[in-house]
Design an enzyme around this catalytic site. Sequence first.
Site, PDB file in Angstrom:
ATOM      1  N   TYR A 137       0.851  -1.189   0.000  1.00  0.00           N
ATOM      2  CA  TYR A 137       0.000   0.000   0.000  1.00  0.00           C
ATOM      3  C   TYR A 137       0.883   1.234   0.000  1.00  0.00           C
ATOM      4  CZ  TYR A 137      -3.822   3.135   1.515  1.00  0.00           C
ATOM      5  OH  TYR A 137      -4.754   4.135   1.628  1.00  0.00           O
ATOM      6  N   LYS A 166      -1.210  -1.327  -4.276  1.00  0.00           N
ATOM      7  CA  LYS A 166      -2.276  -0.331  -4.251  1.00  0.00           C
ATOM      8  C   LYS A 166      -1.608   1.029  -4.339  1.00  0.00           C
ATOM      9  CE  LYS A 166      -5.971   1.713  -1.478  1.00  0.00           C
ATOM     10  NZ  LYS A 166      -6.627   1.791  -0.142  1.00  0.00           N
ATOM     11  N   ILE A 208      -9.200  -0.876  -5.283  1.00  0.00           N
ATOM     12  CA  ILE A 208      -9.606  -0.850  -3.879  1.00  0.00           C
ATOM     13  C   ILE A 208     -10.360   0.458  -3.693  1.00  0.00           C
ATOM     14  CG2 ILE A 208      -8.848  -0.873  -1.475  1.00  0.00           C
ATOM     15  CD1 ILE A 208      -6.503  -2.574  -2.300  1.00  0.00           C
TER      16      ILE A 208
END
Length: 301
Positions: A137, A166, A208
């Site tokens: 992330y 992400k 996401i």
Amino acid sequence: MTQPKFFEGVFPAITTPFHQDGSVDHAFLRDHARWMMREGSRGIVPLGSLGEGNTLEESEKIAILETLVDALGDAPVIPGIGSLSTQGAVRLARAARDVGCQGLMVLPPYVYTSDWREMKAHMAAVISATELPVILYNNPIAYRTDFLPAHILELAGDHPNVRAVKESSADVRRATALAAALPAHVELMVGVDDLLLEGVLAGATGWIAGLVNAYPAESVRLFDLARAGRLAEATELYRWFLPLLRLDTGIKFVQLIKQVQEETGHGSAQVRAPRLSLAPEEIGEVRQIVQQAAARQPALV
């Protein structure tokens, strides 16, 4: 042989519902996750930035994961793994594995940020704590740690269970660079709602998403159209959606998205301190956006 894309599709960054007394509303959490899965989501991502993970105690996080794993059966639960310390993040990663989560989204440490040597050591410890597939992330705006493409490639080269990134830097050029450089087994996922179409065009295979908490069917349809290259239809839906998707980009994005949930009948605006509920004028602005969207609601065919 190319590995199947485990993180392809729409994965809601599910909000954490709270009762008025501040405790977690597990009954609503269960129903809300199931609803988004019925609308076409591929899995659920709890305990991230939108899930207010940094305000939850470790015991609350584990209880949330137990609820979601029990509620969703075989559907992937991919929790955000964040902590003030590396030890705490490793402990949470292993607890997530033990309750049946199918993957992890690994965050940099809360609060503390430094150079690549220290951040690499933290990420490596958490990634290697389990055998589960990992999403890295990158959100330099929220966490003040920026994993550059070279850093991401280094972690992916060292750890075969790194399977996705992400990317939430809000720089579409970063997404383009990553899509061109990532090895075949590492997927690119959009992490900023109002860059979805641009991210997919750059090569992202997963999303996401935040506003999916109120608009799951629209989110899945938009993603599917973009992935299918049906750009005229995707652009039309995207333009309708953008005023809502842009609520995902400010400091109060948690409060804003939860307010949208309340306005649409899909949740409560209740947040946990230090966040406070929106001021009346802010609620009015959100309500106007939701009402304008409802007046122009597109048919999903």
